[in-house]
Design an enzyme around this catalytic site. Structure first.
Site, mmCIF file in Angstrom:
data_model
loop_
_atom_site.group_PDB
_atom_site.id
_atom_site.type_symbol
_atom_site.label_atom_id
_atom_site.label_comp_id
_atom_site.label_asym_id
_atom_site.label_seq_id
_atom_site.Cartn_x
_atom_site.Cartn_y
_atom_site.Cartn_z
ATOM 1 C CG HIS A 59 5.109 -11.307 16.777
ATOM 2 N ND1 HIS A 59 6.131 -12.169 16.419
ATOM 3 C CD2 HIS A 59 5.663 -10.438 17.658
ATOM 4 C CE1 HIS A 59 7.237 -11.827 17.046
ATOM 5 N NE2 HIS A 59 6.981 -10.780 17.813
ATOM 6 C CB THR A 113 -0.951 0.016 1.216
ATOM 7 O OG1 THR A 113 -1.749 1.202 1.187
ATOM 8 C CG2 THR A 113 -0.199 -0.045 2.534
#
Length: 406
Positions: free
Chosen positions: A377, A325
């Protein structure tokens, strides 16, 4: 004279239903073959339903805002007479059902034939209106279709106001508010953003890159590149090439979680975030590892144009292993992009700004850009995320390595 049904197109398997967004024609309007009658919006794309024949829009069965499924009847179209000067009102009368003609006859008992046309008389009967209470604005006081629609709009507004709680008693002066329903696309964007925030262990790491080498390269070869390939040399092709090379080195970033399994992808389909009038979408650039710089630029332009014009298909938006993006086109200096599930990471590019930096012990002015990598994560550890971002930084600061793949 033939009737044609206006049908909802086949929706993709992953889309259960759709919403009728806009009718471009009103009942009684003349239409041409292939002229767009209505737009249907899913949570991914907008589908256009064209007329299958010249004719007159006879009936709207599913109004704007209605939820529909595949192959559902939206309305009916009466084929227009080729000759004879048939008006849209006379066609509507000829093609009406016996019940419609009966209703029109009943209404004509209270509405003289000189005061309204057959089409308007039918509209009055359909909505159980009293013609004597409608003020005509046509020639000689005739009641027009617009007069009837004003009455219907007023009734709808009144009914809506009756269902609302009384507003608080305070003076707002001349300030105004506008309330509009969310589009299906905007609702879906909101759902996916919340899903990403709530279902992933999202973390963002940052770095910065000196864009001087790429800017010099574009300045030197940009004109020749455009002449030879018919497309301009932008920044995005460099970003994508760097991302593909980094994904090869860190396959966890190109993977996704499916239940208790980790799915590693051995292909490189990159989603490109594109801002459109209807909201943010992420069309997919497929097999980026096999595309040249020119191919990438051409594909990006095609997807951007389709997004702007509302022509993106479900296939264009399906898949993708990693997202880029570029908020820098709007002036963003720094951001924390949100992962696009089920992907595991997203790279945010930002505005290029001249800043003082230390180079070989001296302070110099360089065109610098911040990079931001948001990642899940649960799958990607700090070592992989930082290494991935540093790889992109090094490749962009020495773009020759992109060509040599080193």
């Amino acid at each position: 004279m033939s009737n044609f049904e206006i049908i909802t197109p086949d929706l993709p398997e992953s889309v259960a239903d759709a919403t009728v967004v806009t009718w471009h024609k009103k009942v009684g309007d003349s239409v041409k073959r292939d002229e767009i009658l209505v737009e249907i919006e899913t949570d991914k794309v907008v589908l256009e339903v064209p007329a299958v024949s010249d004719g007159v829009l006879e009936t709207i069965i599913e109004a704007e805002g209605a939820t529909v499924v595949s192959k559902q009847l939206l309305g009916k179209l009466s084929a227009a007479a080729v000759a004879g000067g048939v008006t849209k009102e006379s066609v509507a009368t000829q093609e009406s059902t016996p019940a419609d003609r009966h209703n029109a006859t009943l209404s004509s008992e209270s509405v003289g034939s000189d005061s309204v046309s057959p089409g308007v008389r039918r509209l009055i009967a359909e909505h159980d209106l009293n013609a004597e209470e409608i003020k005509g604005t046509g020639v000689g006081g005739r009641i027009t279709r617009e007069d009837v629609e004003k009455v219907l709009a007023a009734k709808a507004q009144s009914a809506k106001a009756d269902n609302k709680p009384a507003p608080a008693n305070f003076n707002v002066g001349n300030r105004e508010e506008k309330r509009v329903p969310m589009t299906r696309l905007r609702k879906r964007i909101a759902e996916r953003l919340l899903e990403a925030k709530n279902s992933t262990a999202m973390l963002t790491t940052f770095n910065e890159v000196d864009m001087a080498p790429i800017m010099k390269l574009r300045k030197t070869y940009g004109e020749k590149f455009e002449k030879q390939h018919g497309t301009r040399l932008g920044f995005m092709s460099f970003y994508i090439k760097a991302v593909v090379e980094a994904l090869k080195r860190y396959p966890e970033v190109n993977a996704s979680i499916d239940g208790d399994d980790i799915v590693y992808h051995n292909y490189f389909d990159i989603s490109i975030a594109v801002s459109t009038p209807r909201g943010l979408v992420t069309p997919v650039l497929r097999n980026c590892d096999k595309l040249s710089m020119a191919d990438i630029e051409k594909e990006i332009k095609t997807l951007a144009d389709k997004g702007r014009d509302g022509k993106l298909t479900v296939e264009d938006l399906t898949g993708g292993n990693f997202t880029i993006t570029n908020g820098g086109v709007f002036g963003s200096l720094m951001s924390t992009p949100i992962i696009n599930p089920p992907q595991s990471a997203i790279l945010g590019m930002h505005a290029i700004k001249d800043r003082p930096v230390a180079v070989n012990g001296e302070v110099v002015i360089r065109p610098m850009m911040y990079l931001a990598l948001s990642y899940d994560h649960r799958l990607i550890d700090g070592r992989e995320s930082v290494g991935f971002l540093v790889t992109i930084k090094e490749l962009l600061e020495d773009p020759t390595r992109l060509l040599l793949e080193i």
